[in-house]
Design a protein around this motif. Structure first.
Motif, mmCIF file in Angstrom:
data_model
loop_
_atom_site.group_PDB
_atom_site.id
_atom_site.type_symbol
_atom_site.label_atom_id
_atom_site.label_comp_id
_atom_site.label_asym_id
_atom_site.label_seq_id
_atom_site.Cartn_x
_atom_site.Cartn_y
_atom_site.Cartn_z
ATOM 1 N N ASN A 91 51.855 42.766 15.963
ATOM 2 C CA ASN A 91 51.499 41.445 15.438
ATOM 3 C C ASN A 91 52.445 41.051 14.318
ATOM 4 O O ASN A 91 52.049 40.846 13.172
ATOM 5 C CB ASN A 91 50.051 41.412 14.952
ATOM 6 N N PHE B 275 55.383 38.879 12.229
ATOM 7 C CA PHE B 275 55.579 37.493 11.814
ATOM 8 C C PHE B 275 57.041 37.216 11.475
ATOM 9 O O PHE B 275 57.766 38.109 11.015
ATOM 10 C CB PHE B 275 54.744 37.205 10.554
ATOM 11 N N ASP C 228 55.199 37.909 17.379
ATOM 12 C CA ASP C 228 54.030 37.173 17.879
ATOM 13 C C ASP C 228 53.780 35.858 17.148
ATOM 14 O O ASP C 228 53.297 34.903 17.738
ATOM 15 C CB ASP C 228 52.770 38.035 17.788
ATOM 16 N N LYS C 229 54.066 35.813 15.847
ATOM 17 C CA LYS C 229 53.712 34.632 15.058
ATOM 18 C C LYS C 229 54.966 34.071 14.359
ATOM 19 O O LYS C 229 55.741 34.825 13.756
ATOM 20 C CB LYS C 229 52.662 34.991 13.987
ATOM 21 N N ASP D 241 48.812 25.845 15.345
ATOM 22 C CA ASP D 241 47.711 25.588 14.417
ATOM 23 C C ASP D 241 47.500 24.075 14.287
ATOM 24 O O ASP D 241 48.234 23.274 14.883
ATOM 25 C CB ASP D 241 47.960 26.263 13.068
ATOM 26 N N TRP E 276 45.000 34.995 15.128
ATOM 27 C CA TRP E 276 46.040 35.341 14.156
ATOM 28 C C TRP E 276 46.168 36.858 13.983
ATOM 29 O O TRP E 276 47.220 37.359 13.602
ATOM 30 C CB TRP E 276 45.731 34.711 12.796
ATOM 31 N N CYS F 131 53.144 33.193 22.041
ATOM 32 C CA CYS F 131 53.315 33.230 20.586
ATOM 33 C C CYS F 131 52.522 32.104 19.950
ATOM 34 O O CYS F 131 52.089 31.160 20.613
ATOM 35 C CB CYS F 131 54.792 33.139 20.201
ATOM 36 N N VAL F 132 52.358 32.221 18.638
ATOM 37 C CA VAL F 132 51.738 31.174 17.829
ATOM 38 C C VAL F 132 52.806 30.576 16.932
ATOM 39 O O VAL F 132 53.587 31.306 16.319
ATOM 40 C CB VAL F 132 50.584 31.742 16.972
ATOM 41 N N GLY G 28 52.968 28.241 13.632
ATOM 42 C CA GLY G 28 52.140 27.677 12.579
ATOM 43 C C GLY G 28 52.974 27.089 11.461
ATOM 44 O O GLY G 28 54.190 27.313 11.381
ATOM 45 N N LYS H 227 49.620 34.341 4.481
ATOM 46 C CA LYS H 227 49.225 34.407 5.888
ATOM 47 C C LYS H 227 49.629 35.746 6.506
ATOM 48 O O LYS H 227 48.857 36.375 7.242
ATOM 49 C CB LYS H 227 49.872 33.262 6.673
ATOM 50 N N TYR I 220 46.940 38.527 8.013
ATOM 51 C CA TYR I 220 46.744 38.676 9.456
ATOM 52 C C TYR I 220 47.607 39.736 10.146
ATOM 53 O O TYR I 220 47.229 40.225 11.210
ATOM 54 C CB TYR I 220 47.004 37.331 10.147
ATOM 55 N N SER I 221 48.755 40.093 9.601
ATOM 56 C CA SER I 221 49.679 40.942 10.347
ATOM 57 C C SER I 221 49.177 42.378 10.429
ATOM 58 O O SER I 221 48.262 42.781 9.693
ATOM 59 C CB SER I 221 51.067 40.923 9.697
#
Length: 399
Positions: free
Chosen positions: A207, A209, A240-241, A272, A291, A300-301, A303, A314, A318-319
């Motif tokens: 996960n 970022f 992923d983010k 988001d 998240w 992927c997200v 944001g 963030k 979340y990671s």
């Protein structure tokens, strides 16, 4: 446990390289049995399961790499002479018996065992049922190498247990365990940590970022994002983010370009609420739990981040504490990000895909630790030892 000299250990590794080469066709044939039984819809797990000629050559190369490294056992960490005449040496020593629990990847049966053995540890390998045919042949190769050098098979063993038997073994081990390394989902890790009677070193979820700061080189950012996201989706160091600073020039246009490039590569994009105002045709996150999720998929997200502090908050919330990247031309901003983000590896203008023992100069790795004790990051040969104090006296007593 008997301490083996470096020459003996290296002879076993030399034998193992020859055995893997001579039994290559047998290993690949066994792996085909596993592949034929596996559900190919789980692409990430399927990719991890594959063993072809290139993969066996990689196993041989990883053994060679470890064989030429310095023996990590018996190295003096410190040496002191006290006023009372005691001489104290702090030296590296084996853990003892290490158990690793892992899924899908048969190459772990080689890389984990070669590291543990060179560090003079016995290792218990608990691979997933999806790789059973591959792992049985690889265990047989290890036992052949040990026997050729007059060593007992107990140094490297595959645990022939189902899930329930493994859980019972963790609750009530029938032999002494000194360290357990679970490599799997959060449920497995939580169970091991709850029931283990020894130290547990967690190889946690990815996960990962990436934050694009307002002054980032956009073309470079796109290149890094694509590599981190699409190079190998089954890896724990995949991206992923993606957080894009709202103050970047041409913010709407850049978001649309990012979406287009990702989707052209087959990556589905979630957004988001803030990004959704620009990327109106993308599905919006409905549950914040997304998240926390490691995708292991072409997904992927994207944001929004108000500034560096918002991005850091963030990421730290979340990671998985694995890897995080900042894209920026500002070196001071990059260093602030790297200092504040709580991850095992932090990057400036580079892909998270480099969080790997071989890429970081550690060599073959047992896992990527997201714990902080006793080590964080790639677990290589030097990290598979503990320490012991040697105290030399001449009849001193404490008064």
């Amino acid at each position: 446990m008997k301490l083996l000299n470096t020459e003996t250990k290296n002879k076993v590794l030399q034998s193992m390289m020859s055995i893997l080469d001579s039994r290559k066709a047998e290993i690949i044939a066994a792996n085909k049995k596993d592949l034929d039984l596996f559900d190919k819809e789980d692409r990430a797990m399927y990719d991890r399961l594959i063993v072809d000629e290139k993969k066996v050559d990689g196993m041989i190369a990883s053994i060679q790499e470890v064989m030429v490294q310095e023996d990590p056992v018996g190295k003096i960490k410190s040496n002191k002479a006290l006023e009372n005449g005691l001489k104290i040496e702090n030296k590296t020593a084996p853990f003892g018996t290490i158990m690793i629990i892992y899924e899908s990847r048969p190459d772990v049966t080689i890389e984990a065992a070669v590291l543990a053995f060179k560090a003079n540890n016995k290792i218990l390998l608990k691979g997933g049922k999806e790789a059973i045919h591959s792992n049985l042949v690889l265990e047989s190769c290890w036992h052949q190498a040990l026997e050729e050098n007059n060593l007992d098979n107990s140094w490297i063993r595959l645990m022939h247990m189902n899930r329930q038997e493994t859980q019972e073994f963790l609750r009530n081990p029938t032999e002494k365990l000194d360290l357990i390394v679970p490599r799997g989902g959060e449920r497995l890790i939580a169970f091991v940590k709850e029931h283990a009677k020894c130290a547990v070193l967690v190889s946690g979820r990815g996960n990962n970022f990436l934050y694009v700061a307002k002054d980032a080189d956009w073309a470079q950012s796109l290149e890094v994002i694509l590599n981190a996201k699409t190079d190998k989706i089954s890896a724990c160091n995949a991206l992923d983010k993606i957080l894009v600073d709202v103050n970047i020039d041409d913010y709407p246009a850049k978001l649309k370009e990012l979406q287009s490039i990702l989707e052209d590569k087959g990556v589905s994009v979630l957004v988001d609420n803030k990004v959704a105002k620009v990327l109106t045709n993308c599905p919006v996150i409905e549950d914040d739990a997304i998240w926390y999720e490691e995708f292991l998929a072409m997904k992927c997200v994207v944001g929004a981040a108000e500034d560096l502090n918002d991005a850091v908050q963030k990421i730290n919330t979340y990671s998985g504490g694995h890897s995080a990247t900042i894209m920026t031309r500002n070196n001071e901003l990059a260093l602030e990000f790297m200092d504040q983000v709580d991850s095992a590896a932090v990057y400036h203008n580079a892909s998270t895909r480099f969080t790997d023992g071989g890429q970081m100069g550690v060599g073959a790795e047992l896992a990527i630790s997201t714990d902080k004790l006793h080590h964080r990051g790639p677990l290589g040969l030097e990290q598979l030892v503990t320490n012991k104090y040697y105290v030399f006296g001449e009849g001193q007593v404490r008064v």
